[in-house]
Write an enzyme that holds these catalytic residues in place. Structure first.
Site, PDB file in Angstrom:
ATOM      1  CB  THR A  66     -30.427 -26.923  24.956  1.00  0.00           C
ATOM      2  OG1 THR A  66     -31.829 -26.790  24.886  1.00  0.00           O
ATOM      3  CG2 THR A  66     -30.318 -27.518  26.160  1.00  0.00           C
ATOM      4  CG  LEU A  99     -44.413 -15.186  27.224  1.00  0.00           C
ATOM      5  CD1 LEU A  99     -46.310 -14.741  27.938  1.00  0.00           C
ATOM      6  CD2 LEU A  99     -44.170 -16.633  27.899  1.00  0.00           C
ATOM      7  CB  SER A 100     -39.833 -14.723  22.351  1.00  0.00           C
ATOM      8  OG  SER A 100     -38.922 -15.708  22.868  1.00  0.00           O
ATOM      9  CG  ASP A 104     -36.396 -16.492  21.899  1.00  0.00           C
ATOM     10  OD1 ASP A 104     -36.609 -18.216  22.489  1.00  0.00           O
ATOM     11  OD2 ASP A 104     -35.304 -16.355  22.428  1.00  0.00           O
TER      12      ASP A 104
HETATM   13  C1  GLA Z   1     -33.393 -16.337  25.776  1.00  0.00           C
HETATM   14  C2  GLA Z   1     -32.948 -16.628  24.617  1.00  0.00           C
HETATM   15  C3  GLA Z   1     -33.003 -17.923  24.393  1.00  0.00           C
HETATM   16  C4  GLA Z   1     -32.787 -18.673  24.608  1.00  0.00           C
HETATM   17  C5  GLA Z   1     -33.458 -19.123  26.126  1.00  0.00           C
HETATM   18  C6  GLA Z   1     -33.039 -19.913  27.442  1.00  0.00           C
HETATM   19  O1  GLA Z   1     -34.921 -16.962  25.134  1.00  0.00           O
HETATM   20  O2  GLA Z   1     -33.644 -15.923  23.556  1.00  0.00           O
HETATM   21  O3  GLA Z   1     -31.966 -17.858  22.747  1.00  0.00           O
HETATM   22  O4  GLA Z   1     -31.194 -19.796  25.303  1.00  0.00           O
HETATM   23  O5  GLA Z   1     -33.568 -17.922  26.611  1.00  0.00           O
HETATM   24  O6  GLA Z   1     -33.275 -21.592  26.869  1.00  0.00           O
END
Ligand code: GLA
Length: 381
Positions: free
Chosen positions: A36, A121-122, A168
């Site tokens: 989103t 988990l970024s 993130d």
């Molecule tokens: C990844 C992207 C985010 C987001 C998510 C899905 O983590 O880096 O920007 O779009 O996917 O919600």
């Protein structure tokens, strides 16, 4: 503290001098609101207690020396090396240096991280936000958090070609201990709410599946959702973003076409984010759980970003008596499952799930204990 001392010692051993700036940047979970963010909708992330750590000092050689403890690699770069090459971790760091190169001088940096990589988990946002904020502190650049978020996002766009949204980076920079953050990705206004869920807990498990198509599929979803929005605008010119589309309108246009499925996920997910935020405040955990499980179903059936393993885990978890809800987290096609459960019995329940998973896929889950933590900060400079 242990890790902070380790970083100091590591820096000393690699560069034979003391750190000037020591900093850490967290990973994140997303309670709900998947895909989103780049659709200018709502997300509900929180920073977690896993970090990338950075130790830095200036050097007077005009060279960027970077040591990754994880990959045991020391790389020396000059301005002419700031182009994407094979290593994605290094590309992300290059992308940050490239954008700041006119304002900074040479520096030495060590990086160490305990965020599980490829788990949704970024770790990459933590790497980018952490590098940019540490350079901001080292060279007194006076960049604000949102400037840093944009720089970090641009590094992912231009240097690893993932057209990610802003969630993130936002969670990494603005995270607050024991709080979830409701962000409107269009206005960038956000609201923090304390997560008092006593008697219950969020749990996180890694499916240990990393889908190869992740990047291209991710970017494909971005294109498909842009097309979906323009079709909706054709129905009503007052529509600017998916937030302007009511559930009634999208239901009235129901079809089996890709554009409709993507749009239905985004419109319903935006509503779920707001509903989960409200239910958390009201401590209505049953509703939180139901919405989280609905989120998984929507990712599976309408946005089509799950995979057999994460479907199996989410659906089997949902059938467990103490589990209120479970869903795949992050960009998709594998990675982690986030669930909410009654406090007692979680460990044994996850062991049971692991056995079933092992029988079905010959794979194991990894349990990842989480605590909602604070966003990026300088530990010392
Ligand atoms: C990844 C992207 C985010 C987001 C998510 C899905 O983590 O880096 O920007 O779009 O996917 O919600």
């Amino acid at each position: 503290m242990q890790t902070e001392n380790n970083i100091k010692a590591l820096f000393q051993s690699k560069f034979d001098k003391e750190v000037e700036v020591l900093a850490k940047a967290p990973g994140r979970i997303n309670v709900i609101g998947e895909h989103t963010d780049y659709n200018l909708g709502y997300v509900l992330p929180a920073a977690i207690d896993y970090h990338m750590y950075f130790g830095l000092s200036k050097n007077d050689k005009g060279v960027f020396n970077i040591y990754s403890h994880t990959f045991e690699r020391l790389v020396s770069l000059t301005e002419s090396d700031l182009e994407p090459a094979e290593d994605s971790w290094l590309n992300l760091v290059k992308g940050i240096i490239y954008q700041l190169k006119d304002k900074i001088g040479g520096f030495d940096m060590v990086i160490f991280g305990d965020i599980p990589v490829g788990a949704g988990l970024s770790s990459s946002a933590a790497l980018c936000c952490g590098t940019a904020t540490a350079l901001n502190a080292l060279f007194n650049l006076d960049l604000k958090k949102w400037d840093i978020a944009r720089i970090a996002q641009k590094s992912e766009h231009d240097f690893v070609h993932v057209k990610c949204g802003i969630m993130d980076q936002f969670a990494c920079l603005f995270g607050r201990t024991n709080h979830v953050l409701l962000l409107d990705c269009e206005t960038l206004e956000f609201e923090e709410s304390e997560t008092d869920i006593s008697g219950y807990q969020f749990f996180l498990i890694n499916s240990n599946v990393q889908h190869e198509l992740n990047e291209s599929e991710y970017n494909a979803r971005r294109i498909e959702s842009t097309e979906a929005l323009s079709i909706l605008k054709g129905h009503n010119s007052a529509i600017n973003t998916f937030k302007d589309v009511s559930l009634e309108l999208i239901r009235s246009l129901e079809s089996n076409e890709v554009w409709w499925k993507r749009a239905f996920h985004i419109v319903s997910e935006n509503l779920r984010v707001q509903a989960v935020n409200r239910a958390l405040k009201e401590k209505n955990m049953l509703e939180v759980g139901q919405l989280i499980s609905q989120g998984h179903k929507s990712q599976k059936e309408y946005y089509e970003i799950t995979c057999p393993e994460t479907d199996f885990l989410a659906e089997n978890l949902q059938e467990e008596q103490i589990v209120l809800g479970a869903r795949q987290v992050g960009g998709g096609f594998g990675g982690c499952i986030l669930g909410i459960a009654e406090d007692a019995g979680v460990e044994g329940m996850l062991d049971r799930i692991n056995q079933k998973y092992n029988q079905a896929f010959n794979k194991q889950i990894t349990k990842i204990p989480i605590r909602i933590s604070r966003g990026y900060h300088i530990i010392h400079n």
